[in-house]
Motif scaffolding. Structure first.
Motif, PDB file in Angstrom:
ATOM      1  N   ARG A  62      61.779  50.458  29.703  1.00 22.31           N
ATOM      2  CA  ARG A  62      62.490  49.345  28.927  1.00 22.31           C
ATOM      3  C   ARG A  62      64.073  49.880  28.539  1.00 22.31           C
ATOM      4  NH1 ARG A  62      62.969  47.177  23.366  1.00 22.31           N
ATOM      5  NH2 ARG A  62      62.144  49.194  22.397  1.00 22.31           N
ATOM      6  N   VAL A  63      64.819  48.961  28.848  1.00 26.49           N
ATOM      7  CA  VAL A  63      66.158  49.218  28.510  1.00 26.49           C
ATOM      8  C   VAL A  63      66.630  47.972  27.620  1.00 26.49           C
ATOM      9  CG1 VAL A  63      68.490  49.065  29.565  1.00 26.49           C
ATOM     10  CG2 VAL A  63      66.579  50.133  30.719  1.00 26.49           C
ATOM     11  N   THR A  64      67.469  48.543  26.650  1.00 23.15           N
ATOM     12  CA  THR A  64      68.351  47.582  25.794  1.00 23.15           C
ATOM     13  C   THR A  64      69.742  47.913  25.886  1.00 23.15           C
ATOM     14  OG1 THR A  64      68.093  49.097  23.893  1.00 23.15           O
ATOM     15  CG2 THR A  64      66.199  47.625  24.173  1.00 23.15           C
ATOM     16  N   LEU A  65      70.588  46.805  25.349  1.00 22.41           N
ATOM     17  CA  LEU A  65      72.035  46.716  25.248  1.00 22.41           C
ATOM     18  C   LEU A  65      72.365  46.166  24.157  1.00 22.41           C
ATOM     19  CD1 LEU A  65      74.431  47.711  26.952  1.00 22.41           C
ATOM     20  CD2 LEU A  65      74.347  45.286  28.328  1.00 22.41           C
ATOM     21  N   ASP A  66      73.283  46.741  23.603  1.00 19.05           N
ATOM     22  CA  ASP A  66      74.136  46.219  22.387  1.00 19.05           C
ATOM     23  C   ASP A  66      75.530  46.439  22.762  1.00 19.05           C
ATOM     24  OD1 ASP A  66      75.227  45.689  19.984  1.00 19.05           O
ATOM     25  OD2 ASP A  66      73.544  46.589  18.637  1.00 19.05           O
ATOM     26  N   THR A  67      76.050  45.395  23.106  1.00 23.11           N
ATOM     27  CA  THR A  67      77.445  45.327  23.488  1.00 23.11           C
ATOM     28  C   THR A  67      78.288  45.582  22.441  1.00 23.11           C
ATOM     29  OG1 THR A  67      77.677  43.054  23.804  1.00 23.11           O
ATOM     30  CG2 THR A  67      77.189  44.035  25.861  1.00 23.11           C
ATOM     31  N   SER A  68      77.982  45.202  21.101  1.00 25.92           N
ATOM     32  CA  SER A  68      78.860  45.387  19.859  1.00 25.92           C
ATOM     33  C   SER A  68      78.870  46.457  19.721  1.00 25.92           C
ATOM     34  CB  SER A  68      78.507  44.354  18.817  1.00 25.92           C
ATOM     35  OG  SER A  68      76.923  44.659  18.432  1.00 25.92           O
ATOM     36  N   LYS A  69      77.954  47.598  19.775  1.00 29.70           N
ATOM     37  CA  LYS A  69      77.815  48.783  19.402  1.00 29.70           C
ATOM     38  C   LYS A  69      78.215  49.724  20.665  1.00 29.70           C
ATOM     39  CE  LYS A  69      74.557  48.404  15.732  1.00 29.70           C
ATOM     40  NZ  LYS A  69      73.213  48.733  15.096  1.00 29.70           N
ATOM     41  N   LYS A  70      78.308  49.137  21.850  1.00 27.83           N
ATOM     42  CA  LYS A  70      78.816  49.863  23.142  1.00 27.83           C
ATOM     43  C   LYS A  70      77.802  50.940  23.250  1.00 27.83           C
ATOM     44  CE  LYS A  70      83.659  49.154  23.640  1.00 27.83           C
ATOM     45  NZ  LYS A  70      83.702  47.864  23.291  1.00 27.83           N
ATOM     46  N   SER A  71      76.368  50.604  23.089  1.00 29.60           N
ATOM     47  CA  SER A  71      75.232  51.322  23.402  1.00 29.60           C
ATOM     48  C   SER A  71      74.063  50.707  24.236  1.00 29.60           C
ATOM     49  CB  SER A  71      74.976  51.958  22.022  1.00 29.60           C
ATOM     50  OG  SER A  71      74.220  50.850  21.382  1.00 29.60           O
ATOM     51  N   SER A  72      73.294  51.805  24.682  1.00 27.29           N
ATOM     52  CA  SER A  72      72.040  51.356  25.540  1.00 27.29           C
ATOM     53  C   SER A  72      70.940  52.121  25.213  1.00 27.29           C
ATOM     54  CB  SER A  72      72.401  51.086  26.893  1.00 27.29           C
ATOM     55  OG  SER A  72      71.176  50.968  27.797  1.00 27.29           O
ATOM     56  N   SER A  73      70.005  51.936  25.487  1.00 28.56           N
ATOM     57  CA  SER A  73      68.711  52.861  25.153  1.00 28.56           C
ATOM     58  C   SER A  73      67.600  52.774  26.208  1.00 28.56           C
ATOM     59  CB  SER A  73      68.125  52.765  23.935  1.00 28.56           C
ATOM     60  OG  SER A  73      67.307  51.592  23.820  1.00 28.56           O
ATOM     61  N   LEU A  74      67.151  53.702  26.836  1.00 28.17           N
ATOM     62  CA  LEU A  74      66.034  53.747  28.084  1.00 28.17           C
ATOM     63  C   LEU A  74      64.925  54.208  27.226  1.00 28.17           C
ATOM     64  CD1 LEU A  74      65.141  53.543  30.834  1.00 28.17           C
ATOM     65  CD2 LEU A  74      65.816  55.853  31.274  1.00 28.17           C
ATOM     66  N   LEU A  75      63.806  53.456  27.301  1.00 21.79           N
ATOM     67  CA  LEU A  75      62.672  53.686  26.937  1.00 21.79           C
ATOM     68  C   LEU A  75      61.402  54.049  28.002  1.00 21.79           C
ATOM     69  CD1 LEU A  75      60.126  54.347  24.600  1.00 21.79           C
ATOM     70  CD2 LEU A  75      60.112  51.837  24.745  1.00 21.79           C
ATOM     71  N   ILE A  76      61.034  55.192  28.191  1.00 22.25           N
ATOM     72  CA  ILE A  76      59.864  55.372  28.965  1.00 22.25           C
ATOM     73  C   ILE A  76      58.539  55.380  28.225  1.00 22.25           C
ATOM     74  CG2 ILE A  76      58.948  56.743  30.853  1.00 22.25           C
ATOM     75  CD1 ILE A  76      61.624  57.861  31.349  1.00 22.25           C
ATOM     76  N   THR A  77      57.535  54.529  28.429  1.00 19.72           N
ATOM     77  CA  THR A  77      56.316  54.658  27.759  1.00 19.72           C
ATOM     78  C   THR A  77      55.295  55.254  28.509  1.00 19.72           C
ATOM     79  OG1 THR A  77      55.636  52.354  28.766  1.00 19.72           O
ATOM     80  CG2 THR A  77      56.907  52.336  26.740  1.00 19.72           C
ATOM     81  N   ALA A  78      54.368  55.523  27.869  1.00 20.96           N
ATOM     82  CA  ALA A  78      53.329  56.510  28.251  1.00 20.96           C
ATOM     83  C   ALA A  78      53.585  57.464  29.418  1.00 20.96           C
ATOM     84  CB  ALA A  78      52.146  55.459  28.999  1.00 20.96           C
ATOM     85  N   SER A  79      54.588  58.502  29.053  1.00 19.24           N
ATOM     86  CA  SER A  79      55.125  59.193  29.743  1.00 19.24           C
ATOM     87  C   SER A  79      54.210  60.352  30.672  1.00 19.24           C
ATOM     88  CB  SER A  79      56.283  60.253  29.306  1.00 19.24           C
ATOM     89  OG  SER A  79      55.371  61.357  28.387  1.00 19.24           O
ATOM     90  N   ARG A  80      54.458  60.666  31.874  1.00 19.97           N
ATOM     91  CA  ARG A  80      53.835  61.349  32.611  1.00 19.97           C
ATOM     92  C   ARG A  80      54.504  62.703  33.103  1.00 19.97           C
ATOM     93  NH1 ARG A  80      52.989  56.403  36.771  1.00 19.97           N
ATOM     94  NH2 ARG A  80      51.684  54.898  35.398  1.00 19.97           N
ATOM     95  N   ALA A  81      53.817  63.759  33.472  1.00 21.28           N
ATOM     96  CA  ALA A  81      54.736  65.042  34.102  1.00 21.28           C
ATOM     97  C   ALA A  81      55.647  64.548  35.227  1.00 21.28           C
ATOM     98  CB  ALA A  81      53.738  66.208  34.375  1.00 21.28           C
ATOM     99  N   ALA A  82      55.149  63.793  35.930  1.00 20.89           N
ATOM    100  CA  ALA A  82      56.046  63.562  36.918  1.00 20.89           C
ATOM    101  C   ALA A  82      57.652  62.630  36.603  1.00 20.89           C
ATOM    102  CB  ALA A  82      55.286  62.479  38.029  1.00 20.89           C
ATOM    103  N   ASP A  83      57.521  62.309  35.357  1.00 20.92           N
ATOM    104  CA  ASP A  83      58.791  61.894  34.629  1.00 20.92           C
ATOM    105  C   ASP A  83      59.772  62.815  34.309  1.00 20.92           C
ATOM    106  OD1 ASP A  83      56.850  59.255  33.052  1.00 20.92           O
ATOM    107  OD2 ASP A  83      57.793  58.983  34.838  1.00 20.92           O
ATOM    108  N   THR A  84      59.394  63.970  34.428  1.00 17.57           N
ATOM    109  CA  THR A  84      60.395  64.968  34.199  1.00 17.57           C
ATOM    110  C   THR A  84      61.609  64.912  35.206  1.00 17.57           C
ATOM    111  OG1 THR A  84      58.663  66.544  33.273  1.00 17.57           O
ATOM    112  CG2 THR A  84      60.599  67.629  34.151  1.00 17.57           C
ATOM    113  N   ALA A  85      62.671  65.053  34.342  1.00 15.79           N
ATOM    114  CA  ALA A  85      63.953  64.735  35.384  1.00 15.79           C
ATOM    115  C   ALA A  85      65.097  64.830  34.378  1.00 15.79           C
ATOM    116  CB  ALA A  85      63.909  63.574  36.222  1.00 15.79           C
TER     117      ALA A  85
END
Lengths: 112, 115
Positions: A62-85
């Motif tokens: 899930r990605v969010t974007l707030d252009t007024s704050k010039k910021s974004s976030s990336l959420l990875i849910t239910a992470s797995r060992a294979a997400d290591t990177a």
């Protein structure tokens, strides 16, 4: 610096937990993209969010974007060992040549 | 080819020597980027070839660095009189469009070590 900033620089979690990474950028953008890099290898595109969008989903991402704050976030849910990177945000600069400028990255470690 | 190909994958050179790094983008991709990544760091933008338009060279760190793209396909990044601080992984990426919507497809990089 022409790079954006990401935090945290490093994140360690257990499998099944959620991972949130934040990105701030400096310029006006056309879109913002997230990429993943496994150790010592090239980057792989994950998701793109346009400047007129506020949230976007793709599978466990899930990605969010707030252009007024010039910021974004990336959420990875239910992470797995294979997400290591390492995860990088990249801002498509508005105007000029529309070049893509990358952030400093977050190193994610998911323990089984 | 199926993906972006870079060569050599590893290059060790002596300080002061010139090096050439090659990138074969995905066939038909009009946009091509070069980035530099130092150990454990983010990607530093170097140069952007955008179809037939003049390249954006604003990221090249010094006049020792140059790049060309022949026939709109293969690109070569040249570093003259290499210095130890040039040691890094040089990543090439291509995109099917020069427009703002394009995602980048990366090669595996060329690791340069300057002794």
């Amino acid at each position: 610096s022409q790079q954006g900033e990401e935090d945290p620089q490093a994140l360690s979690i257990q499998e099944g937990e959620n991972a949130t990474m934040n990105c701030s950028y400096k310029t006006s953008i056309n879109n913002l993209q997230w990429y993943r890099q496994n150790s010592g290898r090239g980057l792989v595109h994950l998701i793109l969010i346009r400047s007129n969008e506020r949230e976007k989903h793709s599978g466990r991402l899930r990605v969010t974007l707030d252009t007024s704050k010039k910021s974004s976030s990336l959420l990875i849910t239910a992470s797995r060992a294979a997400d290591t990177a390492s995860y990088f945000c990249a801002a498509r600069v508005l105007g000029g040549t529309d070049k893509l400028i990358f952030g400093t990255g977050t190193r994610l470690q998911v323990f089984p | 080819g199926a993906g972006v190909s870079q060569s050599p994958s590893n290059k060790v050179t002596e300080k002061g020597k010139d090096v050439e790094l090659r990138c074969d983008p995905i066939s038909g991709h009009t946009a091509l980027y070069w980035y530099r990544q130092s150990l454990g760091q983010g990607l530093e933008f170097l140069i952007y070839f955008q179809g037939n338009s003049a390249p954006d060279k604003s990221g090249l760190p010094s006049d020792r660095f140059s790049a060309e793209r022949t026939g709109g396909s293969v690109s070569t990044l040249t570093i003259q009189r290499t210095q130890q601080e040039d040691s890094a992984v040089y990543l090439c990426a291509s995109s099917p469009t020069t427009g703002s919507a394009g995602e980048l497809f990366f090669g595996e990089g060329s690791r340069l070590t300057v002794l």
